[in-house]
Every structure is written in structure tokens, then in C-alpha cells.
Design an enzyme around this catalytic site. Structure first.
Site, PDB file in Angstrom:
ATOM      1  N   ASP A  19       0.827  -1.198   0.000  1.00 54.98           N
ATOM      2  CA  ASP A  19       0.000   0.000   0.000  1.00 54.98           C
ATOM      3  C   ASP A  19       0.864   1.253   0.000  1.00 54.98           C
ATOM      4  O   ASP A  19       1.429   1.623   1.018  1.00 54.98           O
ATOM      5  CB  ASP A  19      -0.911  -0.021   1.233  1.00 54.98           C
ATOM      6  CG  ASP A  19      -1.866   1.153   1.292  1.00 54.98           C
ATOM      7  OD1 ASP A  19      -1.958   1.897   0.303  1.00 54.98           O
ATOM      8  OD2 ASP A  19      -2.528   1.311   2.339  1.00 54.98           O
TER       9      ASP A  19
ATOM     10  N   ASP B  69      -1.616   5.450  -5.408  1.00 51.23           N
ATOM     11  CA  ASP B  69      -1.959   4.605  -4.270  1.00 51.23           C
ATOM     12  C   ASP B  69      -2.295   3.184  -4.722  1.00 51.23           C
ATOM     13  O   ASP B  69      -3.384   2.912  -5.218  1.00 51.23           O
ATOM     14  CB  ASP B  69      -3.147   5.216  -3.525  1.00 51.23           C
ATOM     15  CG  ASP B  69      -3.538   4.415  -2.291  1.00 51.23           C
ATOM     16  OD1 ASP B  69      -2.809   3.471  -1.927  1.00 51.23           O
ATOM     17  OD2 ASP B  69      -4.581   4.736  -1.690  1.00 51.23           O
TER      18      ASP B  69
END
Length: 468
Positions: free
Chosen positions: A172, A357
Site C-alpha cells: 500500500d 496509491d
């Protein structure tokens, strides 16, 4: 009797042998590349009905952006129809007392807000103590780890070795905690997961007094204690890496049996460990890498990879174009002031900002982009039933190009924007590009499927090029 010449030769040979036996100091370490075997996902059967709505809700939760009522209604209706309580909007921590959290006013982003640590703008305050000393042990090398899409292509999972235990985790680039399911959870919360057991590691050490807590605006989240341990990702190894062990998790994490935790790869200023923030795996590994970079090569319905310390030019077309990163909020953030739908004229968005992201499935953009894009798709509607924009599944979607740093237009293929069906017949589909009520756009996996992305921690820049 040996001659003088023979004695000299024997003496020389002895000296050479002695020199070879003495360890060489400060010798350059050979640069290496590291690969791991691909991770098979036997449960992958394509995206299920409702995947788009779930992904959109998950993104709102992640950044503590208030859920539009239509999205809440759509999710609750889907849960009632499918009898799937694991996906309900109400989602509090289990194995612990409830977490009290507030929703930031005005929809400001509060990525994984830690109670008492992070403000609504994502800024962090740090304690005065020094962080644990983590050491890269792979030498000046590179590490590559594969990423296999989980069912629904919602996240890319990769094997991570912690203290000799291999655990599939989600990489992440929008957060900075390395947290993992642990044996400190109750049995019900561990069900279907591979928990980390610190007692089985010979290299783990308790970080006395340290804790972490990630909570979202709707009450979901995770929290626990902290140890340090040796973490190996694709051969790039870091000793004394902070590992945040979950002792309480919300039901949405329990229900996601494919993922056992997160490897945060944003900037360390977003780390939630208290009283002293800890560095990310990438920050700790950087000094030992051949290059201070990692790359994301993520592809649609196919195994992709993250690679540390190397940029593989065979994975993309042309050359990488680099953009400056604004590190103020701890994200891989850049300006994004223009967009183009298909072959149309470029359009401008004043003051546009976005982040790259990998932990967000969809591409969440300014409403002006979303409206302009779907105005070119016949049959596209803002569908209150599912909480987002849908269109006929057989639509020929145009490409979407977005500005990255003012010097590159990243093209997202139209075929990648057709995300998931919303009905069993597969006639109506959910768009992979959706609007978000935030000044910060979130360019998630929908964009990564079309673009090879390099993250340079040495000079705080982001490089992109189309996939090979």
C-alpha cells in the site's frame, strides 16, 4: 636442501595464502536482483456483483471521507440481498473495546487516522525518543516480489517473510504501517488468515511500551502491539523492522481472507506507532539497495510485481517521465491539472493534486473529470442503486489521460475502466473511475494497470511510462 629461490617461492606462496584467508574489509558487495515464486490464487473467479460498490466504500473508509447517503443505501441494500453481513457499513473492531472516532469535517482526508496522533489533514506529531534501528542486510542489491490479484481483482497480494514466516500481504503506497494479523487475535478473527506468531521467530524482539492504532471514520480499523523482526521481501532483507501485530481488527479485515495485513510504502511520517514513529520497510531498506527506488508493475488479471532497488526497462515502453513529489502530507503526491478524454481536447483543473496509491482499487477523481469522461459513454448514468456511475457492459470506453506533475499525460486504457458487473446477467457494469468529494484525487490500481510506476525515495520523484 632447498635452494634460496625455492625458499623464496614457498614464502611468497605462504604470504598469498595468508592474505586470501584474511577477511577483506570494505569490499564492495555484489549487486544482486531478487525474485520470488508467483503466488497462485485458486479463488480467483472474476469480479462478483457488487465489487464496484464495495471498492468505492473501502476507498471512502480509507481516507475517512464521509460516505454519501446513496452509497450507504446501495451497500446496505446489497448486503440484505446477498445476506453478507461481513460487508456492512457498520464495521467496528473485534477482540477489543470499540474505538471512538470522528469523521473529519468537509470530507478532508485522514488516511488511517490514529487516535491522538494524526490530525484530519494527515499531519503527524512525533515523540522525542529515537526509533528502533533497522538494518538492511541484503547488501547493495535489489528485491523483486510478485503480486497476484485476489478474487475480484480488488487488491494485489505479495508474499512477505517475517521472522521466517511467509505471509501474503497487500502493498500500500498510500499508508506507512507494516501491520499483520497475529496470534494475539482471538480464534474467530484469525479464521481464514495466516497469522504472524512472534514466539516462533528467533529474531523478534518486543518493542516495550509501543502500540499502534489505525481507525477510519466509520469505526473500522485495527490496533495492537509492536515487535521488531527480520523482514524479507523478495530477497531484500531488513533486520529490526518494526512489525505491528494486530490484536484487534474490524470485521471487514477478517472477511478479506486473502490478505493478512499491509506493507505501507508511503513516507514514514504517516506511521502510526506511538510513542515513537517507525520507519517503513522501504525507508529502512533504501541504504542497502542498488538504487533508492521501488517499482510497481501491476497488470489486469495477471501476476505483476514490485521490485526494490532496480528499474526494469523491459517492463515499459519508451522512457520514464519523472514528476516531483510533494511529501508534505506523507503521500506520493503530485500535481494533476489536466485531463483528456479519448482524442478530445485537453481540459484544465485548477490546483489539481493526486496521489499514486496501490492500496486503492479504483481511480477516484475530480467530479469534472468524471462528468466529462462518462458524457462520452452512451448509456452511462449515476446509478443510485449501486452508488456510482454505471454503463452498458458492452460499451466501447474511451481512454482517459491525466496529468502527472505537469510533464506527462498518463493514459488509462478504456478497457481498464470497465471494472465490474452490477447484475448477474452482466449487462450493466460499474466504472473504475468515480468521483470523490476531496481536494486530493486518488489514482489507484485502475491507473496502475495501464502504467508502470517507479517511486524514487532518493530524490522524491515519481516516474511513469506505459506498460510494455
Amino acid at each position: 636442501m632447498p635452494s634460496i629461490v625455492q625458499l623464496q617461492a614457498l614464502l611468497l606462496l605462504a604470504l598469498v595464502s595468508f592474505a586470501l584467508a584474511v577477511p577483506t574489509r570494505n569490499a564492495p558487495i555484489q549487486k544482486r536482483s531478487f525474485k520470488v515464486e508467483r503466488v497462485a490464487n485458486p479463488n480467483f473467479k472474476g469480479r462478483s456483483v457488487g465489487a464496484g460498490t464495495r471498492a468505492l466504500i473501502k476507498a471512502h473508509r480509507k481516507y475517512s471521507i464521509p460516505l454519501p447517503q446513496g452509497l450507504v443505501d446501495a451497500m446496505n441494500a446489497a448486503n440484505a440481498a446477498n445476506a453478507a453481513p461481513a460487508a456492512t457499513v457498520a464495521d467496528v473492531l473485534s477482540n477489543s473495546a470499540s474505538v471512538q472516532v470522528g469523521v473529519p469535517a468537509g470530507g478532508q482526508k485522514a488516511k488511517a487516522k490514529a487516535s491522538g496522533t494524526r490530525s484530519a489533514t494527515g499531519s503527524l506529531s512525533t515523540g522525542g525518543a529515537s526509533s528502533s534501528k533497522a538494518n538492511g542486510t541484503a547488501g547493495k542489491g535489489t528485491g523483486i516480489v510478485t503480486a497476484t490479484p485476489e478474487q475480484g481483482d480488488v487488491e494485489y497480494l505479495s508474499p512477505v517473510n517475517i521472522g521466517g514466516q511467509t505471509i501474503n500481504m497487500d502493498f500500500d503506497t498510500g499508508s506507512s504501517d507494516l501491520w499483520v494479523f497475529s496470534t494475539g487475535l482471538n480464534r474467530a478473527s484469525q479464521a481464514g488468515h495466516t497469522p504472524y506468531d512472534a514466539t516462533k521467530s528467533t529474531t523478534s524482539k518486543v518493542m516495550t511500551g509501543a502500540s499502534w492504532s489505525i481507525s477510519y471514520g466509520d469505526g473500522s480499523g485495527a490496533k495492537g502491539t509492536v515487535v521488531t523482526d527480520t523482514v524479507n521481501i523478495g530477497g531484500a532483507s531488513v533486520d529490526n523492522q518494526a512489525v505491528e501485530m494486530a490484536t484487534a481488527v474490524s470485521q471487514s479485515f477478517v472477511a478479506d481472507a486473502n490478505s493478512n495485513g499491509l506493507v505501507g510504502l508511503a513516507y514514514s511520517k504517516l506511521n502510526t506507532v506511538k510513542p515513537t514513529q517507525q520507519k517503513t520497510f522501504f525507508d529502512n531498506a533504501m541504504p542497502s539497495l542498488a538504487m533508492p527506488v521501488f517499482t510497481a508493475d501491476l497488470r489486469k488479471n495477471a501476476v505483476g510485481s514490485y521490485e526494490f532497488g532496480n528499474i526494469d526497462s523491459t517492463k515499459f515502453n519508451g522512457s520514464l517521465t519523472w514528476a516531483n513529489v510533494n511529501t508534505t502530507q506523507g503521500f506520493w503526491q503530485f500535481s494533476s491539472n489536466k485531463f483528456q478524454v479519448g482524442t478530445g481536447a485537453p481540459m484544465t483543473i485548477q490546483g489539481g493534486q493526486a496521489i499514486a496509491d496501490t492500496g486503492t482499487t479504483l481511480m477516484l477523481a475530480n467530479a469534472a473529470i468524471v462528468n466529462a469522461y462518462y458524457s462520452q459513454v452512451n448509456g452511462a448514468v449515476n446509478n443510485a442503486t449501486v452508488g456510482g456511475v454505471t454503463f452498458p457492459c458492452n460499451s466501447m470506453l474511451p481512454d482517459l489521460a491525466v496529468d502527472v506533475g505537469g510533464s506527462y499525460m498518463a493514459t488509462v486504457r478504456g478497457s481498464d475502466i470497465n471494472f465490474a458487473p452490477v447484475d448477474a446477467a452482466g449487462t450493466t457494469c460499474f466504472g473504475g473511475v468515480q468521483a470523490i468529494a476531496s481536494n486530493l484525487q486518488i489514482y489507484g490500481d485502475i491507473m496502475f494497470k495501464s502504467q508502470f510506476v517507479a517511486f524514487n525515495g532518493g530524490n522524491n520523484s515519481l516516474g511513469m511510462a506505459p506498460h510494455q
